[in-house]
Design an enzyme around this catalytic site. Structure first.
Site, short mmCIF file in Angstrom:
data_model
loop_
_atom_site.label_atom_id
_atom_site.label_comp_id
_atom_site.label_asym_id
_atom_site.label_seq_id
_atom_site.Cartn_x
_atom_site.Cartn_y
_atom_site.Cartn_z
N GLU A 103 -26.49 -53.86 23.37
CA GLU A 103 -26.78 -54.88 24.37
C GLU A 103 -26.63 -56.27 23.75
O GLU A 103 -26.97 -56.45 22.57
CB GLU A 103 -28.20 -54.70 24.92
CG GLU A 103 -28.39 -53.42 25.72
CD GLU A 103 -29.79 -53.32 26.33
OE1 GLU A 103 -30.57 -54.28 26.22
OE2 GLU A 103 -30.10 -52.27 26.93
N HIS B 76 -30.68 -54.37 32.00
CA HIS B 76 -32.02 -54.35 31.41
C HIS B 76 -33.02 -55.12 32.28
O HIS B 76 -33.68 -56.07 31.83
CB HIS B 76 -31.99 -54.92 29.99
CG HIS B 76 -33.05 -54.34 29.10
ND1 HIS B 76 -32.84 -54.04 27.78
CD2 HIS B 76 -34.35 -54.00 29.35
CE1 HIS B 76 -33.95 -53.55 27.24
NE2 HIS B 76 -34.87 -53.51 28.18
#
Length: 531
Positions: free
Chosen positions: A263, A281
């Protein structure tokens, strides 16, 4: 001087106000976390660091944080904090695991609905002017079996919501007891059974050595054909390459992911596959959750910096404000007992055995253990504290054991510390009197009653006349004032010990003079932190 806290990420203004209201000097720089060089340059000025996910508290940052005592993460995940480096430096790492539980659980349920009814694809198709009603055939949740990996705080809420949807819930969680599972209304199963039975699988565990790749290629192959998999926990729990292959083959009917192994996820094997829902997220991304975790981290950090209360720490036992008030004198005593044995022990320590008797046996023993170990370790490393001491002890291979027992003697409670080396065992016991002052009550099995002073001298000798006179005369001749004087002996003419509290550190010439008399088998100056 008021403690100073740096907020280097975007936190609610209400959190800033909490710090101010509690008397904390707060510096709010919400974009600083993205500039690691500037952060490293100024972090040494602060006692606390409050962050979200943008700030990376790396080993380099922590090394530069010369005054730092606590790092508070507004949220659950602490992957952006080097916890090993923080522990070794004696910095407490806190998170707020309860502030976004509801939000994350709700997101998992929403993702489960989305993948069950192919809502994102149907929405995109309809926005494009198509009317593909027959293309998006979904499945009901009612009556389906939900497999939950991790039935803790968030997983437990998901279980509750799923039961409300009339789903059958099976849970894999090594820490879930049968009684708790029954109260939750879920069936506890082993991982292989869950994989074989579940129509939907949702993950709610942290990323650790034990959980990394828990849905590996091998485990994914064990799943029921047509399963749908939801991950709103942490990236790295699922083999994304293997899952993509199973989605393409049709073995897995769909997936919904809010977290990814890498990420920010700008590319991923799961992207652009049919019936795969992806979000960036967002598990904790609600107004309520962000406000909650910001307020919680501000309260927790303020409590620690002002009162010593430790809440939701990842590298130290938690101590509530109430416990801190009651345990304060006992925590001081634990440190003094450790300091005594640490200063008295010159050879490598193999083990530390700690006995808790009476009222103290019902207190937070993990915290008291840390106090003892920190006291012992300070001799070799003055910068060690209750956070770093257990790490240092573990690195040195020191075994720590704890025993607690009901009241067994004169005192309402006491702590006894025994240090074991290859050459000997050395023990000391202490208690806290009603005045709140720690006292030494036994050394080497000899009963005494000595207040703990900042500067002390410990002596051992055979019980013969003239010892008191020699100590008094020698101290007086060198202008050393004796504040308190405690003696104890095992038997008449047997071994005796003395503890003198003096007004200043014992001069080297005084120690040498006492040793030269030949009357003493040991003369040891001691120092204690009684602040």
């Amino acid at each position: 001087m008021a403690p100073k806290v740096l907020i280097s990420d975007s936190l609610s203004e209400a959190a800033v106000q909490i710090f101010k209201d509690r008397g904390i000097d707060v510096d709010f720089q919400p974009t600083l976390g993205k500039d690691k060089d500037k952060l490293a340059e100024i972090i040494g000025n602060y006692d606390g660091l409050a962050i979200r996910s943008a700030t990376k508290a790396t080993e380099k940052i922590i090394a530069a944080a010369t005054n730092l005592k606590v790092i508070g993460r507004a949220g659950i995940g602490t992957d952006n904090i080097d916890k090993d480096a923080a522990s070794k430096k004696g910095v407490i790492v806190m998170n707020t695991p309860f502030g976004n539980m509801i939000t994350t659980a709700e997101h998992a349920i929403a993702m489960m609905f989305a993948v069950a009814r192919q809502i994102p694809e149907a929405s995109a198709s309809t926005h494009a002017g198509k009317w593909e009603k027959s293309k998006f055939m979904g499945v009901e949740l009612t009556g389906k079996t939900l497999g939950v990996i991790g039935a803790g705080n968030i997983g437990g809420i998901v279980c509750d919501r799923a039961r409300g949807l009339k789903m059958k819930v099976v849970a894999y969680d090594p820490f879930l007891g049968e009684e708790k599972a029954a109260k939750m209304g879920v069936e506890k199963v082993e991982l292989d059974e869950m994989l074989a039975r579940a129509d939907f699988i949702t993950l709610h565990v942290p990323f650790t050595e034990q959980t990394a790749n828990i849905l590996s290629r091998e485990n994914l192959a064990k799943t029921k054909k047509g399963v749908r998999i939801i991950n709103c926990a942490r990236g790295g729990l699922v083999d994304e390459e293997a899952l993509a292959e199973l989605l393409k083959s049709g073995h897995v009917a769909g997936a919904a992911f809010d977290v990814f192994a890498q990420e920010p996820a700008t590319e991923n094997p799961l992207f652009n596959l049919p019936n795969v829902v992806c979000t960036p997220h967002l598990g904790a991304a609600t107004t309520e959750a962000q406000e909650n975790v910001a307020l919680q981290v501000a309260e927790q950090m303020s409590d620690y910096l002002l009162t010593g209360a430790v809440t939701n720490a990842l590298n130290m036992p938690s101590v509530t404000a109430e416990e801190a008030q009651v345990m304060g004198p006992w925590l001081k005593l634990s440190g003094h007992l450790g300091a005594f044995t640490g200063q008295m022990t010159d050879e490598p320590i193999k083990a530390i055995n700690i006995l808790y008797d009476g009222v103290v046996s019902e207190m937070n023993l993990d915290a008291l253990n840390c106090g003892v170990v920190a006291g012992i370790m300070k001799r070799a490393n003055p910068d060690v504290n209750m956070v770093s001491a257990p790490v240092v002890a573990k690195e040195k291979g020191i075994k720590i054991s704890t025993t607690n027992q009901d009241k067994s003697g004169t005192f309402d409670g006491y702590i006894k510390v025994t240090v074991v080396t290859d050459k000997r065992e050395r023990s000391i016991a202490g208690t806290v009197f009603s005045d709140g002052k720690p006292r030494f009550i036994q050394i080497k099995g000899i009963n005494i009653d000595a207040e703990v002073g900042r500067h002390m001298v410990y002596t051992t000798n055979t019980d013969v006349p003239g010892i008191i006179g020699t100590l008094g005369q020698t101290m007086g001749a060198h202008d050393v004032n004796i504040a308190n004087f405690t003696l104890g002996r095992a038997d008449v003419k047997g071994e005796a010990i003395g503890l003198l509290e003096i007004d200043a550190p014992a001069p080297a010439e005084v120690v040498a003079k006492l040793r030269d008399t030949g009357l003493f088998t040991q003369v040891k100056p001691l120092e204690f932190d009684i602040s």
